[in-house]
Design a protein around this motif. Structure first.
Motif, PDB file in Angstrom:
ATOM      1  N   GLU A  30       0.827  -1.211   0.000  1.00  0.00           N
ATOM      2  CA  GLU A  30       0.000   0.000   0.000  1.00  0.00           C
ATOM      3  C   GLU A  30       0.859   1.259   0.000  1.00  0.00           C
ATOM      4  O   GLU A  30       0.580   2.212  -0.719  1.00  0.00           O
ATOM      5  N   ASN A  34       1.036   4.090  -2.929  1.00  0.00           N
ATOM      6  CA  ASN A  34       0.775   5.510  -2.668  1.00  0.00           C
ATOM      7  C   ASN A  34       1.896   6.378  -3.226  1.00  0.00           C
ATOM      8  O   ASN A  34       1.647   7.428  -3.810  1.00  0.00           O
ATOM      9  N   LYS A  79      -7.885  10.828  -4.512  1.00  0.00           N
ATOM     10  CA  LYS A  79      -7.965  10.223  -5.840  1.00  0.00           C
ATOM     11  C   LYS A  79      -9.382  10.078  -6.377  1.00  0.00           C
ATOM     12  O   LYS A  79      -9.584   9.765  -7.531  1.00  0.00           O
ATOM     13  N   ALA A  98      -6.073   2.728   3.164  1.00  0.00           N
ATOM     14  CA  ALA A  98      -4.792   2.124   3.536  1.00  0.00           C
ATOM     15  C   ALA A  98      -4.114   2.851   4.686  1.00  0.00           C
ATOM     16  O   ALA A  98      -3.799   2.246   5.718  1.00  0.00           O
TER      17      ALA A  98
HETATM   18 MG    MG Z   1      -3.400   4.047  -1.245  1.00  0.00          MG
END
Ligand code: MG
Ligand code: ADP
Length: 594
Positions: A30, A34, A79, A98
């Motif tokens: 994760e 990112n 996002k 996350a």
């Molecule tokens: Mg993420």
């Protein structure tokens, strides 16, 4: 009192953590994703081998103060903003979960400096509760440190496997991420030791950097990525790397397609080494079937399955045909056409009628298949004092051959063989090294193809000292070397014993040839596509006579005869092997003809 409660954020984050951050590896996945989403070009990971400390540094766009405060909130994501985004981006698994999940079960410190900002900020949170936020000096990008993972969820911690197992899972994830994001430079440092480094230059280079030279050599580029040679089969599916839109995924459909594409090339229980990059419209995939986003679902499974199977089969169809074909580069030959005296060209096989052949015989010319011995008698004056049985070059096996009519005239400059080609009224000049090399190449190829290459046991095994790279190359391709007749045992870190070698009439001792084959492959490793072909090329080059070697008439005749039989008219490196002087040209030169 009712029994239904709305869970508070902390509790629900801990539950979510169980889904998203199953173990250190999934947490790292994760964090890496990112960083990639933040457009990082460099990602550095530092991890303690006992897995109680993780640090990830990236040079992405970073976060400003308010983003930093927000990022560990559940459903915090930059996002997804609109409903359309949900359809387009949700498919990649952006759920804003996350960081919230990781923060909920660890002590986390996130420092970041946003792209436009001069000031960076550092935020510290324990178990999802922000303890402090303050200015900090940091380069553009983000640095996240995670300590004491699962410290507040002992039950979850108990589910972790042995530290080494978890560490291996983590390394595997980093590998997969680094491979997928091949334009990003990665480094993974475990206890101050750099265990992985990529430069983010290209997919090819990344594969090379991650898997090493030898594995890279065993991979073949094809339309959808790379397909491993059948020599590099594995015992599990772990080496089938599937990427959809550059994200690593798992898919039973794709697995089946790959296996089906390889078809009979796979032995039972064996799987290929494959790297597959699929580009698929995000609307047609669903990654959210699985919270850890590994398993992917396609809305059009059939089409994807068929497409992959066909492309793999097409690749092997062409490759299998080319594998045993000499790589004649016509352009190179044509480039070499010189002035009017010399004409380099590729022979064309001439079909001769039986009449022509009997005529030939009557004319006392050399009919290559039958009169070789006689013709050698005819040229006895050229034989010198050495009995010709002594040297083995040129004593090749017979095959159907062609029926060309010619006289071998002799050798000039200890380098070229002159032949009077009576059919075409030309003098042909051959480079002895190049034709010998070409003949050896064809013979090796045919024998290997037909499984007729025998091996010769060495009375005393030859001990050879090798560099680690060289040894590695041999043992990662040991099956191929065995096929050639090399039996090789490892006897120490730096030494091997050569117990048998191919039984083949080379010019040099086989042990010497073996060594230079290895050196040659390593030198060209980055370029080599087919290791078997490369072994044949370098063995025939090293095993052939050289310019400057004196030849007797029988050797020359045998070589020219074999050349006509194998019908190979360029050398394995693509150089032309024959120059011609036309009778016409001579006639003109001497004024016999205008
Ligand atoms: Mg993420
Ligand atoms: P998601 O990735 O689904 O958006 P995350 O919980 O992983 O959710 O991250 C939350 C938000 O934190 C991201 O949307 C992003 O805005 C920000 N963020 C996380 N990591 C980084 C990073 N390395 N660089 C910049 N922003 C980041």
């Amino acid at each position: 009192m009712g029994i239904i409660n709305i869970l508070d954020d902390n509790v629900s984050n801990i539950i979510a953590a169980g889904e998203v951050v199953e173990n250190p590896a999934s947490m790292i996945k994760e964090l890496i994703e990112n960083s990639i989403d933040a457009k990082a070009k460099n990602i550095s990971l530092q991890i303690s081998s006992n897995l109680d400390y993780f640090k990830i540094i990236d040079d992405g766009i970073g976060m400003d103060r308010s983003d930093l405060l927000m990022c560990i909130e559940r459903h915090a994501t930059s996002k997804i903003k609109t409903k359309e985004d949900v359809f387009n981006l949700l498919t990649y698994g952006f759920r804003g979960e996350a960081l919230a999940s990781i923060a909920a079960v660890s002590k986390i410190s996130i420092s970041s400096r946003y792209i436009d900002s001069k000031i960076g900020y550092k935020m510290i949170s324990y178990a999802g509760v922000i303890r402090e936020i303050s200015e900090t000096s940091i380069n553009q990008g983000t640095e996240i440190e995670v300590r004491d993972l699962f410290y507040n969820t002992p039950a979850r911690k108990k589910f972790l496997r042995k530290t080494t197992t978890e560490l291996n899972k983590l390394k595997d994830i980093v590998l997969k991420e680094a491979l997928g994001a091949y334009n990003v430079a990665f480094e993974l440092i475990i206890d101050d030791k750099k265990v992985l480094k990529t430069t983010g230059t290209s997919l090819d280079k990344t594969i090379f950097e991650i898997f090493g030279k030898t594995n890279y050599t065993n991979l073949n580029k094809f339309e959808l990525g790379f397909l491993g040679n059948v020599e590099s089969l594995k015992s599990s599916k772990d080496y089938m790397y599937i990427y959809v839109n550059n994200r690593y995924v798992k898919s039973n459909v794709v697995d089946r397609a790959i296996i089906n594409g390889y078809e009979t090339k796979l032995m039972k229980g064996k799987y290929p080494f494959v790297i597959l990059f699929l580009e698929i419209n995000p609307n047609e995939i669903d990654i959210n079937v699985d919270p850890s986003k590994k398993f992917i679902k396609f809305s059009n499974e059939q089409i994807i399955y068929k497409d992959i199977v066909e492309k793999i089969k097409d690749f092997f169809y062409i490759k299998d045909r080319e594998m045993w074909k000499p790589k004649i580069e016509i352009n190179k030959v044509e480039e070499n056409i010189e002035n009017s005296y010399y004409e380099n060209l590729v022979f064309e096989k001439k079909e001769e009628s039986l009449n022509d052949i009997s005529e030939t015989l009557q004319n006392e010319s050399i009919y290559v298949n039958n009169t070789i011995i006689e013709s050698s008698k005819k040229n006895e004056q050229f034989l010198g004092n050495k009995p010709f049985e002594e040297k083995q070059i040129g004593l090749f096996e017979r095959s159907d051959g062609t029926n060309r009519v010619y006289d071998v005239l002799g050798q000039v400059f200890d380098t070229y063989i002159l032949v009077n080609n009576k059919e075409e009224d030309v003098i042909e000049i051959y480079d002895q090294h190049i034709i010998h090399e070409g003949i050896l190449y064809e013979e090796l190829l045919t024998k290997l193809e037909e499984n007729k290459l025998r091996k010769k046991q060495l009375l005393i095994p030859q001990i050879i000292t090798l560099l680690p790279d060289e040894k590695n190359l041999i043992f990662s391709n040991i099956k191929i070397f065995n096929e050639f007749g090399f039996e090789i045992d490892e006897i120490s870190e730096t030494q091997i014993a050569l117990r048998s070698v191919p039984d083949f009439p080379f010019r040099k001792p086989m042990e010497q040839i073996f060594k230079s084959v290895i050196e040659n492959i390593l030198k060209n490793e980055y370029k080599i596509i087919d290791i078997r072909e490369e072994i044949i090329i370098s063995m025939s080059c090293r095993g052939a006579i050289k310019a400057g070697d004196k030849l007797n008439m029988v050797e020359m005749q045998n070589m020219v005869r074999r050349l006509n039989e194998v019908k190979r008219y360029t050398c394995p490196h693509g150089r032309p092997i024959v120059a011609k002087i036309l009778r016409d040209e001579l006639d003109k030169k001497f004024g016999r003809k205008k």
